[in-house]
Scaffold this active site. Structure first.
Site, mmCIF file in Angstrom:
data_model
loop_
_atom_site.group_PDB
_atom_site.id
_atom_site.type_symbol
_atom_site.label_atom_id
_atom_site.label_comp_id
_atom_site.label_asym_id
_atom_site.label_seq_id
_atom_site.Cartn_x
_atom_site.Cartn_y
_atom_site.Cartn_z
ATOM 1 N N CYS A 82 0.841 -1.193 0.000
ATOM 2 C CA CYS A 82 0.000 0.000 0.000
ATOM 3 C C CYS A 82 0.882 1.252 0.000
ATOM 4 O O CYS A 82 1.641 1.458 -0.928
ATOM 5 C CB CYS A 82 -0.996 -0.041 1.159
ATOM 6 S SG CYS A 82 -2.374 1.121 0.960
ATOM 7 N N HIS A 93 -3.821 -4.640 -0.424
ATOM 8 C CA HIS A 93 -3.446 -5.280 0.833
ATOM 9 C C HIS A 93 -3.505 -6.800 0.669
ATOM 10 O O HIS A 93 -4.569 -7.401 0.824
ATOM 11 C CB HIS A 93 -4.399 -4.851 1.949
ATOM 12 C CG HIS A 93 -4.201 -3.439 2.392
ATOM 13 N ND1 HIS A 93 -3.279 -3.098 3.356
ATOM 14 C CD2 HIS A 93 -4.780 -2.294 1.984
ATOM 15 C CE1 HIS A 93 -3.319 -1.787 3.533
ATOM 16 N NE2 HIS A 93 -4.218 -1.277 2.717
ATOM 17 N N GLU A 122 -2.504 -8.969 2.668
ATOM 18 C CA GLU A 122 -2.845 -9.567 3.962
ATOM 19 C C GLU A 122 -4.346 -9.557 4.235
ATOM 20 O O GLU A 122 -4.821 -10.234 5.148
ATOM 21 C CB GLU A 122 -2.087 -8.849 5.094
ATOM 22 C CG GLU A 122 -2.635 -7.506 5.506
ATOM 23 C CD GLU A 122 -2.256 -6.339 4.609
ATOM 24 O OE1 GLU A 122 -2.523 -5.194 4.999
ATOM 25 O OE2 GLU A 122 -1.690 -6.576 3.504
#
Length: 196
Positions: free
Chosen positions: A76, A176, A178
């Protein structure tokens, strides 16, 4: 061993937990001198680019990142900080990946760009192995890197922008991983397996 650089400008726990789920057991580091001890590193980031860049410089990360020769990936805002410069605060960045970051031209769409979007693979690379145009990842951003020769995958929201970039041992993901479920886990696994 994988390091997560703690700049104070990110929720690093979600990144840590994502790598924990993959069995990678990352270590959060706050001292630039620690970086060289690790096989690979993550530079996460959220918030305003000028604030994050100032923290990196004030805390001595520029030299450590410059000298690091193993895989390092920004996520990001962390990806944007690896680029040449950003119009968010009009600051120079770490200059590891060519290209400028500018505000997304979203037209009639809502800003920031927030939600799930497809990736378009622009060129084959170890980081994008097993990813197709059917795969979606989770974005939250108002600024983006232009598409250029270092773009591995692009996204589109009002305009086409770089979703994954790479030069030498430095890479970045605008989204993102994750928070991107199985696709994100695959991308993080690709990063863990990436040799430069």
């Amino acid at each position: 061993m994988i390091a997560i650089i703690n700049t104070g400008c990110a929720n690093i726990n979600s990144v840590r937990f994502a790598f924990d789920r993959l069995g990678a057991n990352p270590e959060i580091i706050t001292d630039p001198e620690q970086l060289a001890q690790f096989d690979r590193a993550i530079l996460p980031g959220v918030g305003h680019a000028s604030v994050a860049m100032k923290r990196l410089l004030d805390n001595g990360w520029q030299q450590a990142i410059d000298e690091y020769q193993k895989p390092l990936m920004g996520i990001c805002l962390g990806m944007q900080l690896l680029c040449e410069k950003t119009s968010e605060g009009d600051v120079n960045c770490l200059n590891k990946i060519p290209g400028a970051v500018t505000e997304l031209e979203v037209g009639n769409l809502t800003a920031p760009h927030m939600g799930w979007n497809n990736l378009v693979i622009e060129k084959p690379h170890a980081l994008t192995q097993g990813i197709t145009t059917k795969d979606q990842v989770y974005f939250v951003h108002s600024f983006a890197h232009s598409v250029n020769d270092f773009t591995l995958a692009s996204g589109e929201y009002g305009q086409t922008f770089s979703a994954i970039v790479c030069k030498d041992n430095y890479a970045g993901m605008q989204f993102h991983p994750e928070k991107s479920a199985q696709v994100g886990a695959k991308l993080l696994t690709n990063f863990l397996n990436w040799n430069v």
